[in-house]
Design a protein around this motif. Structure first.
Motif, short mmCIF file in Angstrom:
data_model
loop_
_atom_site.label_atom_id
_atom_site.label_comp_id
_atom_site.label_asym_id
_atom_site.label_seq_id
_atom_site.Cartn_x
_atom_site.Cartn_y
_atom_site.Cartn_z
N VAL A 301 80.94 64.79 33.69
CA VAL A 301 81.09 63.34 33.84
C VAL A 301 81.18 62.68 32.45
N SER A 302 80.38 63.17 31.51
CA SER A 302 80.46 62.67 30.13
C SER A 302 81.86 62.93 29.59
N ALA A 303 82.32 64.16 29.81
CA ALA A 303 83.64 64.55 29.32
C ALA A 303 84.71 63.63 29.90
N TYR A 304 84.60 63.35 31.20
CA TYR A 304 85.60 62.50 31.85
C TYR A 304 85.66 61.12 31.20
N PHE A 305 84.50 60.52 30.97
CA PHE A 305 84.52 59.15 30.44
C PHE A 305 84.97 59.10 28.98
N VAL A 306 84.63 60.12 28.21
CA VAL A 306 85.12 60.15 26.82
C VAL A 306 86.63 60.38 26.81
N PHE A 307 87.09 61.26 27.70
CA PHE A 307 88.54 61.48 27.84
C PHE A 307 89.22 60.15 28.18
#
Lengths: 641, 641
Positions: A301-307
């Motif tokens: 989820v962190s990865a998604y939002f930074v992406f």
């Protein structure tokens, strides 16, 4: 390897600040992305690099706009109803169909409806024609040299038609930016590999790959790289060489195996490390050979939002195309949300249209819970300056899904049962476009949501200890101000779930206090918790004597999983879940799992579909296969007050 | 081949009636479309055929949620600030990173921040840990057997991540419906072929192909078939065999070469022929071997709307997925629209946001004008029961473009000049996301649009015959009630355009009355027309003595094209267009082409960008290259009243 060697974040930039800093640093590289020539037929959804001007006119010739006859307009001057003019085929007229060439000696068209046939060679007309009437002039659609599409326009199917009509066969489009994706981590395995303890399936890099494709980029996903400074460095050098933008996954938290930031510093420049967002804080923004490189956190989820915050806008910048903004809606927050003043927070939101209001219910906020993204209808951004939002406040939600699908969704908040998944699926199969979305907050949570008008239905199973009757007493107590009904659901068996073979020989609730037994509980307000506490009270057992009584799970499934994985020996739950999860089951009693609903909602089409599914043979069959259920009068309405 | 053999339409069904009839007839075939198994990684944007349940839990093991130490919670029971507990590495604790396995003998994690290092082998803690604290339990994200996505769900990048995490490698998706596209017509050529008189480039079937791909189908485009009964029949048999849905283009009007409907009747069943829509009336709906077959009209705009009404929904029905509804907005109609009671009409609409209002301007209604679709922001549907809509009425427009791009567009209504294309393009290049859209209705039309508040700017060139001054007098006369300004544009040369070499030896306006000369005029209210009439008056020439004075074109380009194609010998227009179109040019005079604007709009960001472009070196350079322009003070503001 110890804590003294750990990295410290270089910065804690705010999101907008970080974006500006980063995008400015890599601006030149982005501008420099080249163009490529494609056949127009292959250019759908690509971005035109230059304006395109028509090479030829369309139509290319003067063409009849009607079925009829082509004539010389001068030969019709004297025609009127009293003195019709006769025309000879070949010399005075020819038959033409729509689209036929009109040329010397003819300069006008008369519609077939206005032509009186005398014989095979002769026609008569009773009205003078004007020059070039019913003729589509050359260039009526497109004039040679006219601009068909401007620069940086995204090419649509209609554009393709117009470009080809304008004589354009090839078109210069912006190249797809190549996005290199490097998964790192010794624990990472490919999805095809057998999973084992300590291993994590590399799902993130496949999600990134799909996002890149979705936004019009070209994804180059590399094989996972183990946590080795030299190997990661090599992978980065190769990826930077082969791509316009590089994404490196994991290796961006302050864990002991984090090399990304050091390597970027060595090969280029770290622009920011640590952004004041949640989830997503440990992001790295850098550049190598002027190419942007982004370190994404490991949690999906962190990865998604930074992406979403950095990679997505970069892809659009490369493409010189405006990113489509997500639709925003105003909704009412269903439960209080606290947030820290340390960061901007992204909260995944489930939205329901209840009556005329949109109700926003926050989903699991864990950075590792991918399913919260799968289920989310939208995202609420809580600014850094806001410490919390009260229930009932109006908030703005950015939609991740189509608004219409939200309107057609039944919102269920309350207790969890496998039946909710099965009904959701049956509704998808049979009631086109209608959905059922379930939030699991326990029975009492469901009643409270119903009271606040935040759901259509609340599945509940609450035993009234005075009457021994399920559900009605609670509904009366908490919802006296509304006209409510119960849609009868299923009877189901509650009991203790233990590992297969019952290795610790647990036989009744009394065993829960044994020294060698670790229990796992449900949250307060769950029907199962109410039942347990009722039984404990009946047996005069002090909850403090049960190890694990304080460890709360929010669904039957997670309790079962805790037992299965050995972090607990026993938990309470329903028979169907025990069966599905291959656990042994010690029955305690039968209960009513019903759906609480406001009377007015019974008239809504989607609720009628829900009741239809509840009464259906197909559902009954599936429940019989699973076992642990008894159907007495599913779908029956009980009016409460 | 004569008019007695022609087809008569079998029916004139209303759109909704035709849809229901047709879709019911082919329902079974649609339901029967099969599924295929794909790798999850390849399933982006495909439709899941069944619900998908997780095979494994994620995380697959109990994992540390923090960087820290793993311990036995019992060993920390007595820790407090006064009596810290010391733990030995290896036996009492191990260092763990986020994501590491937590297992026997350890059952809890303490964050690194709460650990005091004593030496390499010893740490101290001052607070008791609870069981399983800071541990992500097995299945926190996904529990094995949990439903990840329901049936008929369109797979997103996030879903792909979740599916892989749940141990799913392959997924059953609905097959892509195969759409066979058969272009017919002896006049049809492939875009690669040399165009000649009477030939039409097959752009339609490429547009259909792109639409099919866009909506998730598989397009099979066949080679054009000449108008031959046997060949068309063979092509249809083959296409029906190889596809789930067949589209046959052209051959559906009542022209003499129309075999489609007869062949469908022979091979299967014609369900409807002729739908009460405009454009698009001659559509054919049929089935062969139970497979839907649709005859699309030849005109591109008609074809588009029939495709949109029947083929698009069929593709979505095959895919068992809800068609995304277009956004609707309320706008004010800028000019009166008459429509017939015979049909439902689709009018292409340009929308502008002027101040706070959305203004809808109808585009060219010709069925052959593809550019009206390229330029359209949306579609207005005028019901069969409505004869007309008055200017100023509120209408509902279905958007074909992103609403945001509409908000960022400068609406220009008025006179035409090549400079408008150049500025539009420069704005696209330099002012990211901002656009300029031009409607060409002549100078007076522009002034009227400005008066009604329907545009931001009105390009005009209107000579005041009393003062000899351009533009200001007209603005004062018609817009006395508003605070207006002129943004100075360009000086340009007006004159007569004749074919290269001036074959008819035309030297001045006086020549227009010659017996051997055919003129082509501009529409009333065009600045060029005003100038011509001024000159004719000056020379005491009677317009009735000019052949072709009544034939009106709406742009310089279309006048030039009429001259170029020989349907006229001379027309009036500007030098830049004559040069671009390789025509000879006889100058008549210089005029001011300026932009009329309300004072308040001068403050808007997009207008500031427009002025910036107008003042730019790049624009000056391009105009110099084209020739026929003179820049005195472009972008200068003249306040009028």
């Amino acid at each position: 390897m110890n804590n003294f060697q750990r990295n410290v974040y270089l910065s804690n930039l705010e999101l907008e600040e970080a974006k500006e800093l980063f995008f400015t640093e890599v601006e030149e590289e982005i501008e420099a992305l080249g163009t490529e020539i494609l056949r127009v037929e292959d250019s759908l959804n690509r971005i035109a690099a230059k304006p395109v001007f028509a090479k030829i006119s369309s139509p290319y010739f003067n063409a009849s706009a009607m079925d009829g006859i082509a004539i010389r307009y001068k030969s019709t001057f004297e025609a009127n109803e009293v003195n019709p003019v006769r025309l000879k085929k070949g010399s005075d007229f020819i038959y033409v169909d729509t689209g036929d060439v009109i040329k010397d000696p003819f300069d006008s068209v008369i519609m077939i409806e206005d032509v009186v046939k005398i014989d095979d060679e002769t026609v008569e007309i009773i009205k003078a024609a004007s020059p070039w009437q019913h003729v589509r002039p050359v260039g009526e659609d497109i004039v040679a040299s006219e601009m068909i599409i401007p620069a940086f326009h995204k090419i649509t199917p209609v554009d393709i038609g117009a470009l080809l009509s304008g004589g354009i066969l090839e078109i210069a489009v912006i190249k797809k930016p190549r996005v290199g994706i490097i998964p790192t981590g010794t624990e990472i395995i490919n999805p095809e590999e057998e999973i084992s303890e300590g291993k994590i399936i590399d799902s993130n890099s496949r999600m990134f790959e799909a996002l890149v494709v979705q936004y019009g980029g070209q994804a180059n996903r590399y094989k996972p790289v183990v946590d080795d400074y030299k190997l990661i460095k090599e992978a980065m050098i190769k990826a930077v060489e082969e791509n316009d933008l590089v994404v490196i996954n994991a290796g961006s938290s302050a864990g002991s195996e984090d090399y990304s930031s050091k390597i970027i510093e060595e090969l280029g420049k770290v622009i920011a490390h640590g952004i004041a967002i949640k989830p997503g804080k440990p992001a790295i923004l850098g550049k190598i050979n002027n190419k942007p490189i982004i370190g994404l956190p490991g949690y999906p989820v962190s990865a998604y939002f930074v992406f979403d915050a950095f990679v997505t806008p970069l892809i659009f910048k490369y493409l010189k195309h405006e990113e489509e903004k997500r639709q925003k809606v105003e909704a009412i927050l269903s439960s209080r949300l606290m947030s820290s003043l340390k960061h901007l927070e992204f909260v995944r939101i489930k939205i329901g249209k209840i009556g005329e209001k949109l109700i926003a219910t926050p989903l699991n906020r864990g950075a590792g819970v991918t399913m919260s993204l799968v289920r989310a209808d939208g995202v609420l951004k809580i600014p850094k300056t806001v410490e919390g939002i009260e229930a009932g406040e109006k908030i703005e939600v950015e939609l991740l899904k189509d608004y219409k699908s939200i309107e057609n969704t039944i919102v269920s908040i309350g207790s969890h049962d496998i039946i909710m998944d099965i009904i959701a699926n049956e509704m998808n199969l049979k009631s086109k476009g209608m959905n059922l979305s379930s939030a699991h907050v326990g029975s009492l949570g469901g009643i409270m949501a119903s009271r606040r008008g935040e759901c259509h239905i609340a599945p509940i199973h609450l035993l009234d200890d005075k009457t021994g009757v399920y559900n009605i007493a609670y509904a009366k107590k908490y919802l006296s101000n509304k006209k409510m009904a119960l849609i009868k659901g299923v009877k189901r068996v509650q009991g203790l779930m233990v590992r297969e073979g019952n290795p610790k020989n647990i036989n009744s609730i009394k065993d829960l206090t044994r020294e060698d037994i670790i229990f796992v509980n449900r949250q307060k307000g769950a029907g199962t918790r109410v039942l347990l506490d009722y039984k404990l009270n009946e047996l005069s057992i002090n909850p403090e004597d049960i190890k694990g009584y304080d460890r709360e799970m929010t669904t039957h499934m997670t309790v079962a999983t805790a037992v299965l994985s050995g972090t607990a020996d026993v938990g309470m739950g329903i028979e169907s879940v025990a069966k599905t999860m291959h656990l042994d089951f010690i029955p305690i009693g039968e209960e009513d799992y019903d759906f609480l609903i406001e009377e007015t909602f019974l008239e809504e089409k989607k609720i009628k579909e829900f009741i239809k599914v509840l009464k259906s043979e197909d559902l009954a069959k599936q429940l019989e296969e699973i076992g642990g259920y008894c159907l007495e009068a599913p779908g029956e309405i009980v009016h409460i007050n």
